[in-house]
Design an enzyme around this catalytic site. Structure first.
Site, PDB file in Angstrom:
ATOM      1  N   ASP A 111      27.140  40.249  39.366  1.00 41.54           N
ATOM      2  CA  ASP A 111      27.188  39.600  40.682  1.00 41.54           C
ATOM      3  C   ASP A 111      26.274  40.316  41.681  1.00 41.54           C
ATOM      4  OD1 ASP A 111      28.675  37.260  41.082  1.00 41.54           O
ATOM      5  OD2 ASP A 111      30.583  38.330  40.947  1.00 41.54           O
ATOM      6  N   GLN A 136      35.934  36.960  40.291  1.00 41.22           N
ATOM      7  CA  GLN A 136      35.753  35.840  41.217  1.00 41.22           C
ATOM      8  C   GLN A 136      36.434  36.142  42.555  1.00 41.22           C
ATOM      9  OE1 GLN A 136      33.790  33.240  40.504  1.00 41.22           O
ATOM     10  NE2 GLN A 136      34.148  32.192  42.442  1.00 41.22           N
ATOM     11  N   LYS A 140      30.934  28.623  34.994  1.00 40.77           N
ATOM     12  CA  LYS A 140      30.241  29.823  34.506  1.00 40.77           C
ATOM     13  C   LYS A 140      30.471  30.002  33.007  1.00 40.77           C
ATOM     14  CE  LYS A 140      30.482  31.830  39.119  1.00 40.77           C
ATOM     15  NZ  LYS A 140      31.112  32.764  40.076  1.00 40.77           N
TER      16      LYS A 140
HETATM   17  N1  GUN Z   1      33.043  33.444  45.200  1.00 44.63           N
HETATM   18  C1  GUN Z   1      32.130  32.626  45.782  1.00 44.63           C
HETATM   19  N2  GUN Z   1      30.887  32.870  45.312  1.00 44.63           N
HETATM   20  C2  GUN Z   1      31.020  33.876  44.421  1.00 44.63           C
HETATM   21  C3  GUN Z   1      30.086  34.562  43.590  1.00 44.63           C
HETATM   22  O1  GUN Z   1      28.865  34.316  43.591  1.00 44.63           O
HETATM   23  N3  GUN Z   1      30.614  35.533  42.793  1.00 44.63           N
HETATM   24  C4  GUN Z   1      31.942  35.826  42.795  1.00 44.63           C
HETATM   25  N4  GUN Z   1      32.342  36.812  41.990  1.00 44.63           N
HETATM   26  N5  GUN Z   1      32.828  35.209  43.551  1.00 44.63           N
HETATM   27  C5  GUN Z   1      32.365  34.229  44.361  1.00 44.63           C
END
Ligand code: GUN
Length: 333
Positions: free
Chosen positions: A135, A112, A68
């Protein structure tokens, strides 16, 4: 349709080979649009910024967050990785999120998941300012999606919509089966498809006659997190299959079944001892009309939509400020 001898078409019938929906190519189209929008924002003195909070040292989470942050660098977005220790308390993490909420140069906050056991994840996700909820997990974002109001939408389902639209797959009136009812994928996916006028069925672990339900679908979105579970003979010939699964496969027996028709991939699995597979048996390409691969299908779109949400949040947060009333021409609502 019976599935025998590793082929899934009737005797005398030509095997279909699905059109492969390449997520990396679609991501590049999205990035090209985003680059223009980012340049227009930069001309107004705005550099969208993302803060990624990574608690602990799970290798998978570290890899996702690094990807990211790398995507931000590639597009010229500001990014910050904040990595508090695994032992952080809910209150400490709440304080950290509240500080990010107050910082004007941060447009998007992502925490995350999963968080360590001692942290109340629900309280953390609810603490993120909905204007920075890139998100799309905050109840306000979810509510806006339910109500069909503009807002920030969860990245993976938003990415699936981009794949379908940019690949010219008709959604209106289509029978779509969404397999999985998670808050992150299944539920928002179903809502987005419903808003796009599909007839949506959501399946889950208690669904009766699952293969028969899936066989009625013009579009299948598989998001159960079960390696290779969807069998080729569950797919209606010509249907579109979107495989959201990202499973680390280490079971040699299952690998032998899934890659019986792909000796090169089986060989690679045996060399490495593991590989990434989706929720759909790869041989579904013999029946489907179009299908996303794993890896290289939905995965790249999740990060692309996070970038898109960060740019969108930067724009929306400033939309009401008089000094930024000049809107970029590429702005989308
Ligand atoms: N863990 C697995 N997929 C995601 C996601 O799309 N966003 C976040 N914040 N954590 C994750």
């Amino acid at each position: 349709m019976a599935c025998r001898s590793n082929t899934y078409h009737r005797a005398g019938e030509q095997a279909l080979t699905a059109r492969i929906l390449n997520g990396n190519e679609i991501r590049e189209l999205i990035y090209a649009d985003l680059r223009k929008e980012i340049a227009e924002l930069r001309a107004l003195g705005i550099q969208p910024g993302l803060a990624a909070v990574l608690v602990g040292n799970s290798p998978a989470s570290e890899m996702y967050v690094s990807s990211k942050v790398a995507a931000c660098a590639e597009l010229g977005l500001y990014s910050e990785k904040i990595a508090p220790p695994e032992t952080i308390t809910t209150d400490e993490l709440l304080t950290l999120v509240e500080r990010l909420n107050r910082r004007d140069e941060i447009d998007g906050i992502l925490v995350q998941l999963p968080l360590p056991k001692q942290v109340n994840s629900k309280r953390i996700l609810e603490a993120v300012d909905p204007a920075k909820d890139v998100d799309g997990f905050h109840p306000v974002s979810v509510g806006r999606l339910v109500a069909g109001q503009p807002g920030l939408v969860a990245c993976t389902p938003a990415g699936v919509m981009e794949i379908l639209r940019r690949s010219g797959i008709p959604i209106e009136g289509a029978n779509v089966v969404v397999m999985g009812r998670s808050d992150i994928v299944g539920k928002p996916m179903a809502l987005l498809l419903m808003h796009a006028h599909a007839t949506v069925t959501i399946c889950h672990s208690k669904t009766r006659d699952l293969p028969d339900v899936v066989r009625r679908a013009d579009i299948v979105v598989a998001a159960m997190g079960k390696a290779g579970m969807v069998q080729p003979d569950w797919i209606k010939p010509g249907a579109t299959v979107i495989d959201v699964g990202t499973n680390k496969l280490t079971d040699a027996g299952l690998a032998a079944t899934l890659f019986a028709n792909n000796p090169k991939r089986l060989e690679k699995f045996r060399e490495k001892g593991w590989t990434t597979v989706g929720d759909v048996h790869p041989d579904a390409t013999q029946v489907a009309g179009a299908m996303t691969p794993v890896p290289g299908g939905v995965g790249p779109l999740t990060i692309a939509m996070l970038m898109s949400n960060t740019v969108k949040a930067a724009r929306l947060r400033r939309a009401s400020r008089p000094e930024f009333s000049g809107q970029p021409s590429a702005a989308k609502g």
